[in-house]
Design a protein around this motif. Structure first.
Motif, PDB file in Angstrom:
ATOM      1  N   ASP A  12      23.237  67.023 -51.915  1.00 51.39           N
ATOM      2  CA  ASP A  12      24.044  66.215 -52.818  1.00 51.39           C
ATOM      3  C   ASP A  12      23.286  64.929 -53.154  1.00 51.39           C
ATOM      4  O   ASP A  12      22.946  64.159 -52.249  1.00 51.39           O
ATOM      5  CB  ASP A  12      25.381  65.877 -52.145  1.00 51.39           C
ATOM      6  CG  ASP A  12      26.337  65.124 -53.063  1.00 51.39           C
ATOM      7  OD1 ASP A  12      25.884  64.562 -54.081  1.00 51.39           O
ATOM      8  OD2 ASP A  12      27.535  65.076 -52.744  1.00 51.39           O
ATOM      9  N   PRO A  13      22.989  64.659 -54.438  1.00 47.70           N
ATOM     10  CA  PRO A  13      22.256  63.443 -54.795  1.00 47.70           C
ATOM     11  C   PRO A  13      22.922  62.165 -54.290  1.00 47.70           C
ATOM     12  O   PRO A  13      22.244  61.158 -54.077  1.00 47.70           O
ATOM     13  CB  PRO A  13      22.236  63.488 -56.327  1.00 47.70           C
ATOM     14  CG  PRO A  13      22.364  64.929 -56.669  1.00 47.70           C
ATOM     15  CD  PRO A  13      23.263  65.514 -55.623  1.00 47.70           C
ATOM     16  N   GLN A  14      24.235  62.198 -54.082  1.00 47.96           N
ATOM     17  CA  GLN A  14      24.929  61.006 -53.605  1.00 47.96           C
ATOM     18  C   GLN A  14      24.682  60.734 -52.117  1.00 47.96           C
ATOM     19  O   GLN A  14      25.045  59.670 -51.612  1.00 47.96           O
ATOM     20  CB  GLN A  14      26.425  61.139 -53.859  1.00 47.96           C
ATOM     21  CG  GLN A  14      26.780  61.172 -55.341  1.00 47.96           C
ATOM     22  CD  GLN A  14      28.270  61.188 -55.582  1.00 47.96           C
ATOM     23  OE1 GLN A  14      28.937  60.162 -55.476  1.00 47.96           O
ATOM     24  NE2 GLN A  14      28.808  62.354 -55.901  1.00 47.96           N
ATOM     25  N   LYS A  21      16.626  55.532 -52.789  1.00 51.75           N
ATOM     26  CA  LYS A  21      16.815  55.415 -54.238  1.00 51.75           C
ATOM     27  C   LYS A  21      15.999  54.253 -54.798  1.00 51.75           C
ATOM     28  O   LYS A  21      15.332  54.384 -55.836  1.00 51.75           O
ATOM     29  CB  LYS A  21      18.290  55.219 -54.541  1.00 51.75           C
ATOM     30  CG  LYS A  21      18.615  54.938 -56.009  1.00 51.75           C
ATOM     31  CD  LYS A  21      20.104  54.752 -56.206  1.00 51.75           C
ATOM     32  CE  LYS A  21      20.458  54.394 -57.658  1.00 51.75           C
ATOM     33  NZ  LYS A  21      19.959  53.055 -58.019  1.00 51.75           N
ATOM     34  N   ARG A  22      16.030  53.119 -54.125  1.00 53.19           N
ATOM     35  CA  ARG A  22      15.311  51.945 -54.613  1.00 53.19           C
ATOM     36  C   ARG A  22      13.808  52.179 -54.662  1.00 53.19           C
ATOM     37  O   ARG A  22      13.127  51.800 -55.623  1.00 53.19           O
ATOM     38  CB  ARG A  22      15.634  50.738 -53.733  1.00 53.19           C
ATOM     39  CG  ARG A  22      17.040  50.184 -53.954  1.00 53.19           C
ATOM     40  CD  ARG A  22      17.341  49.061 -52.973  1.00 53.19           C
ATOM     41  NE  ARG A  22      18.667  48.483 -53.244  1.00 53.19           N
ATOM     42  CZ  ARG A  22      19.283  47.637 -52.430  1.00 53.19           C
ATOM     43  NH1 ARG A  22      18.706  47.274 -51.279  1.00 53.19           N
ATOM     44  NH2 ARG A  22      20.474  47.152 -52.746  1.00 53.19           N
ATOM     45  N   ILE A  41      16.662  64.384 -57.142  1.00 56.21           N
ATOM     46  CA  ILE A  41      16.181  63.063 -57.576  1.00 56.21           C
ATOM     47  C   ILE A  41      16.166  62.901 -59.094  1.00 56.21           C
ATOM     48  O   ILE A  41      15.790  61.838 -59.596  1.00 56.21           O
ATOM     49  CB  ILE A  41      14.764  62.784 -57.036  1.00 56.21           C
ATOM     50  CG1 ILE A  41      13.746  63.761 -57.660  1.00 56.21           C
ATOM     51  CG2 ILE A  41      14.755  62.858 -55.519  1.00 56.21           C
ATOM     52  CD1 ILE A  41      12.297  63.402 -57.347  1.00 56.21           C
ATOM     53  N   SER A  42      16.581  63.922 -59.829  1.00 58.74           N
ATOM     54  CA  SER A  42      16.438  63.891 -61.285  1.00 58.74           C
ATOM     55  C   SER A  42      17.180  62.736 -61.940  1.00 58.74           C
ATOM     56  O   SER A  42      16.778  62.267 -63.020  1.00 58.74           O
ATOM     57  CB  SER A  42      16.911  65.220 -61.890  1.00 58.74           C
ATOM     58  OG  SER A  42      18.281  65.445 -61.593  1.00 58.74           O
ATOM     59  N   ARG A 183      23.458  76.473 -47.671  1.00 55.18           N
ATOM     60  CA  ARG A 183      23.328  75.527 -48.791  1.00 55.18           C
ATOM     61  C   ARG A 183      24.434  74.466 -48.748  1.00 55.18           C
ATOM     62  O   ARG A 183      25.087  74.189 -49.761  1.00 55.18           O
ATOM     63  CB  ARG A 183      23.289  76.272 -50.127  1.00 55.18           C
ATOM     64  CG  ARG A 183      22.049  77.173 -50.253  1.00 55.18           C
ATOM     65  CD  ARG A 183      21.893  77.856 -51.564  1.00 55.18           C
ATOM     66  NE  ARG A 183      20.579  78.512 -51.614  1.00 55.18           N
ATOM     67  CZ  ARG A 183      19.471  77.993 -52.143  1.00 55.18           C
ATOM     68  NH1 ARG A 183      19.531  76.795 -52.704  1.00 55.18           N
ATOM     69  NH2 ARG A 183      18.343  78.642 -52.121  1.00 55.18           N
ATOM     70  N   LEU A 184      24.604  73.890 -47.575  1.00 59.96           N
ATOM     71  CA  LEU A 184      25.612  72.849 -47.399  1.00 59.96           C
ATOM     72  C   LEU A 184      25.302  71.642 -48.272  1.00 59.96           C
ATOM     73  O   LEU A 184      24.162  71.203 -48.364  1.00 59.96           O
ATOM     74  CB  LEU A 184      25.678  72.424 -45.930  1.00 59.96           C
ATOM     75  CG  LEU A 184      26.061  73.507 -44.922  1.00 59.96           C
ATOM     76  CD1 LEU A 184      26.020  72.946 -43.504  1.00 59.96           C
ATOM     77  CD2 LEU A 184      27.442  74.066 -45.223  1.00 59.96           C
ATOM     78  N   PHE A 185      26.321  71.093 -48.891  1.00 59.97           N
ATOM     79  CA  PHE A 185      26.225  69.884 -49.710  1.00 59.97           C
ATOM     80  C   PHE A 185      25.365  70.061 -50.959  1.00 59.97           C
ATOM     81  O   PHE A 185      24.969  69.079 -51.587  1.00 59.97           O
ATOM     82  CB  PHE A 185      25.703  68.698 -48.888  1.00 59.97           C
ATOM     83  CG  PHE A 185      26.581  68.347 -47.728  1.00 59.97           C
ATOM     84  CD1 PHE A 185      27.733  67.602 -47.915  1.00 59.97           C
ATOM     85  CD2 PHE A 185      26.270  68.789 -46.460  1.00 59.97           C
ATOM     86  CE1 PHE A 185      28.560  67.290 -46.847  1.00 59.97           C
ATOM     87  CE2 PHE A 185      27.088  68.472 -45.376  1.00 59.97           C
ATOM     88  CZ  PHE A 185      28.237  67.726 -45.574  1.00 59.97           C
ATOM     89  N   MET A 186      25.075  71.287 -51.326  1.00 59.48           N
ATOM     90  CA  MET A 186      24.310  71.517 -52.547  1.00 59.48           C
ATOM     91  C   MET A 186      25.277  71.733 -53.701  1.00 59.48           C
ATOM     92  O   MET A 186      26.356  72.297 -53.526  1.00 59.48           O
ATOM     93  CB  MET A 186      23.366  72.704 -52.368  1.00 59.48           C
ATOM     94  CG  MET A 186      22.318  72.443 -51.290  1.00 59.48           C
ATOM     95  SD  MET A 186      21.112  73.773 -51.133  1.00 59.48           S
ATOM     96  CE  MET A 186      20.164  73.167 -49.719  1.00 59.48           C
ATOM     97  N   GLU A 187      24.886  71.304 -54.888  1.00 58.43           N
ATOM     98  CA  GLU A 187      25.812  71.227 -56.003  1.00 58.43           C
ATOM     99  C   GLU A 187      25.816  72.453 -56.913  1.00 58.43           C
ATOM    100  O   GLU A 187      26.388  72.428 -57.979  1.00 58.43           O
ATOM    101  CB  GLU A 187      25.496  69.983 -56.835  1.00 58.43           C
ATOM    102  CG  GLU A 187      25.790  68.676 -56.103  1.00 58.43           C
ATOM    103  CD  GLU A 187      25.786  67.492 -57.032  1.00 58.43           C
ATOM    104  OE1 GLU A 187      24.935  67.462 -57.937  1.00 58.43           O
ATOM    105  OE2 GLU A 187      26.637  66.603 -56.870  1.00 58.43           O
TER     106      GLU A 187
END
Length: 229
Positions: A12-14, A21-22, A41-42, A183-187
């Motif tokens: 999950d990107p979040q 991220k920075r 990271i897209s 694939r836990l937490f994958m969107e």
């Protein structure tokens, strides 16, 4: 030259850290080991700044050693100032980045390398399965490819389970209850959480298991307390 090894979390990107991220927004080049990392990271990195590095799917140590060194040379060649290598989960836990870091240290020792931790499936599984890993019991982390099934500890988190039915048979025979997550937490809506090995007959690298021995008293999955399930 400085290279950041950034863990981008389980999918999950979040779940990418603020620090990660920075840094991604500041570096000139971001190296990725595959499409899943790029998907995560897209939203934070321009596609023009992303460079994919291929690693062979083989157990041949000589071929792998050569591939890691080639990758290290490529990173150095493509980096002027600061770059990042992103990896699923955490860079220091069963990660491709570990091999790359060793190759860089062996042949490009002047490079400054900084690791930025990420959320690993080895810890995120507890949230996905709604279970507390309590004190007073031991917990082992191990890989379980090709039908292998480590045993011994009260609790185990098993990664890279590629033959779920065979691993499941061995673990239950040894007295474990097992929950599986794929694939836990994958969107991409492919997440599976199950105790039925028949649900996961096909091979998938992103499959893990949580095993706990039936003779040990644990809080139950989803709350309460029991012996076993």
């Amino acid at each position: 030259m400085k290279l950041y090894g950034i863990g981008v979390g389980p999918g999950d990107p979040q779940l990418l850290t603020i620090r990660g991220k920075r840094v991604l927004e500041q570096v000139d080049t971001v190296f990725i080991p595959g499409d899943l990392a790029q998907t995560i990271i897209s939203g934070y990195v321009s596609a023009s700044n992303i460079v994919e590095i291929q690693f062979p799917m083989t157990t041949d140590k000589d071929k792998l050693q050569k591939a890691w060194q080639t990758a290290a040379d490529h990173v150095v060649e493509k980096t002027d100032d600061k770059a990042a290598f992103v990896t699923i989960g955490d860079p220091s836990i069963y990660s491709t980045f570990g091999h790359l870091r060793r190759a860089l240290r062996n042949n490009h020792s002047t490079i400054d390398i900084e690791v930025i931790p990420g959320v690993s499936a080895a810890t995120a599984f507890a949230s996905a399965f709604d279970v507390d890993v309590v004190s007073g019991t031991n917990l082992m982390l191990a890989e379980a490819p090709n039908g292998t099934a480590p045993t011994g500890p009260d609790q185990m988190v098993l990664l890279k389970i590629t033959d779920v039915p065979t691993t499941h048979s061995k673990l239950t025979e040894a007295g474990y209850d097992v929950w599986y997550g794929r694939r836990l937490f994958m969107e991409d809506e492919s997440t599976v959480i199950t105790q039925n090995p028949d649900d996961l007959e096909d091979r998938d690298y992103f499959t893990l298991g949580y095993a706990r021995h039936q003779d040990i008293r644990f809080p139950s999955i989803g709350g309460g307390e029991n012996n076993g399930t």
